[in-house]
Motif scaffolding. Structure first.
Motif, PDB file in Angstrom:
ATOM      1  N   ALA A   1       1.033   4.109  -2.955  1.00 47.56           N
ATOM      2  CA  ALA A   1       0.909   5.552  -2.733  1.00 47.56           C
ATOM      3  C   ALA A   1       2.115   6.283  -3.301  1.00 47.56           C
ATOM      4  O   ALA A   1       1.994   7.371  -3.878  1.00 47.56           O
ATOM      5  CB  ALA A   1       0.771   5.827  -1.236  1.00 47.56           C
TER       6      ALA A   1
ATOM      7  N   SER B   1      -4.632   3.109  -2.702  1.00 51.50           N
ATOM      8  CA  SER B   1      -3.333   3.648  -2.288  1.00 51.50           C
ATOM      9  C   SER B   1      -2.742   4.563  -3.358  1.00 51.50           C
ATOM     10  O   SER B   1      -2.195   5.625  -3.048  1.00 51.50           O
ATOM     11  CB  SER B   1      -2.363   2.509  -1.957  1.00 51.50           C
TER      12      SER B   1
ATOM     13  N   THR C   1       7.437   8.059   2.474  1.00 52.90           N
ATOM     14  CA  THR C   1       7.087   6.729   1.961  1.00 52.90           C
ATOM     15  C   THR C   1       8.326   5.841   1.838  1.00 52.90           C
ATOM     16  O   THR C   1       8.259   4.634   2.062  1.00 52.90           O
ATOM     17  CB  THR C   1       6.388   6.823   0.592  1.00 52.90           C
TER      18      THR C   1
ATOM     19  N   SER D   1      -7.010  -2.394  -3.056  1.00 56.58           N
ATOM     20  CA  SER D   1      -5.968  -1.788  -2.236  1.00 56.58           C
ATOM     21  C   SER D   1      -5.027  -0.938  -3.084  1.00 56.58           C
ATOM     22  O   SER D   1      -4.665   0.182  -2.705  1.00 56.58           O
ATOM     23  CB  SER D   1      -5.184  -2.886  -1.511  1.00 56.58           C
ATOM     24  N   SER D   2      -4.645  -1.460  -4.253  1.00 58.86           N
ATOM     25  CA  SER D   2      -3.755  -0.713  -5.143  1.00 58.86           C
ATOM     26  C   SER D   2      -4.435   0.542  -5.673  1.00 58.86           C
ATOM     27  O   SER D   2      -3.824   1.611  -5.761  1.00 58.86           O
ATOM     28  CB  SER D   2      -3.319  -1.594  -6.318  1.00 58.86           C
TER      29      SER D   2
ATOM     30  N   GLY E   1       0.818  -1.208   0.000  1.00 61.12           N
ATOM     31  CA  GLY E   1       0.000   0.000   0.000  1.00 61.12           C
ATOM     32  C   GLY E   1       0.852   1.259   0.000  1.00 61.12           C
ATOM     33  O   GLY E   1       0.553   2.233  -0.702  1.00 61.12           O
ATOM     34  N   VAL E   2       1.925   1.241   0.786  1.00 58.00           N
ATOM     35  CA  VAL E   2       2.836   2.389   0.830  1.00 58.00           C
ATOM     36  C   VAL E   2       3.496   2.598  -0.532  1.00 58.00           C
ATOM     37  O   VAL E   2       3.604   3.723  -1.031  1.00 58.00           O
ATOM     38  CB  VAL E   2       3.909   2.187   1.919  1.00 58.00           C
TER      39      VAL E   2
END
Length: 220
Positions: free
Chosen positions: A15, A146, A181, A142-143, A11-12
Motif C-alpha cells: 500500500a 494492497s 504506513t 495480495s500485492s 500488504g502495508v
C-alpha cells in the motif's frame, strides 16, 4: 503467527508503494496541467501498471522461493533414502550444537525420525515446515490489492479537489498516509517507529517535490 505478520507487513508496504508511486505521478501531471481528465488518465495508468508490476514481481519471487524450497526438500528425501544412519547422526549433531548432551541428542533425533524423518530434518536442518510453502498466486493477489488500495488515496484526493488547493492538500494527505504506513510497518517488524515514519515521509515528500518540479518545467 509470524508468517501472518509478515504477510500483513508486506500488504502495508505494498500500500505504501501504491501511495508514493501514484502520488508522484498525479502531482507531477498536475504540475504540468490543470486538466482533470489528463490527471485521471495518468493516475489510473500508473495504478494499473504499478499494481500489475507488483503482482507479477511478487508471483515470480514467491514462485522461485517455493521451487527452491521444494528442491531442497527433494534432496533431503534422497539423502534419507540413501543414508538414513548418516542423516540420524547429522540430526543428533544439530541438537548437540543447540546444547543437548550427546546421549539425549541421539535419543531425540531417533524419536523424531521414527515419527517423521523428513519433517524432522526439514525443520531442524533447513528451517522449513513441510506443506507450508507460500502460495505465489495468493502473494500476487495480495500485492495487487494492497498497491491498488494505496494508489487510490492520492488519485481520488487530487481529482476531487479544486485546482487551487488540490496539489497542496494532496501533499498533506499523502504525508499523513505515509506516516501511518511507516508506523504500522515498524510496529509489525518491531523496529524503531520514529525513524520509520520520518524515513517514509521524507521519501514520499522528495518523490512528490521532484515529480512536481518536472511537471512544472515540462508544462511551461
Amino acid at each position: 503467527m509470524s508468517q501472518k505478520l509478515n504477510i500483513l507487513r508486506a500488504g502495508v508496504l505494498g500500500a505504501n508503494d501504491g501511495i508514493v508511486s501514484v502520488a508522484g505521478i498525479v502531482i507531477g501531471v498536475a504540475g504540468a496541467t490543470t486538466n482533470v481528465g489528463t490527471i485521471f488518465i495518468a493516475g489510473v495508468a500508473g495504478l494499473v501498471a504499478g499494481a500489475l508490476s507488483m503482482a507479477g514481481g511478487e508471483y515470480v519471487s514467491v514462485s522461485t522461493q517455493k521451487d527452491t524450497e521444494e528442491a531442497v526438500i527433494d534432496k533431503e528425501k534422497l539423502e534419507l533414502a540413501n543414508d538414513y544412519d548418516g542423516e540420524l547422526e547429522e540430526l543428533a549433531d544439530i541438537y548437540i550444537e543447540k546444547g543437548l548432551s550427546a546421549d539425549l541428542a541421539k535419543q531425540v533425533a531417533t524419536q523424531l525420525m521414527e515419527k517423521d524423518a523428513l519433517a524432522a530434518h526439514s525443520e531442524a536442518e533447513l528451517g522449513l515446515q513441510l506443506n507450508d510453502f507460500a502460495n505465489p498466486w495468493q502473494a500476487a493477489l495480495s500485492s495487487l490489492i494492497s498497491f491498488s488500495l494505496g494508489a487510490i488515496l492520492p488519485l481520488l484526493t487530487i481529482l476531487l479537489l479544486p485546482p487551487g488547493i488540490r496539489i497542496g492538500f494532496t501533499f498533506v494527505v499523502v504525508l499523513i498516509a505515509l506516516a501511518l504506513t511507516g508506523y504500522v510497518s515498524a510496529y509489525l517488524g518491531e523496529a524503531p517507529k520514529r525513524n520509520a515514519v520520518l524515513r517514509n515521509m521524507v521519501v514520499g515528500m522528495l518523490t512528490m517535490l521532484v515529480t512536481y518540479g518536472v511537471g512544472t518545467l515540462v508544462g511551461v
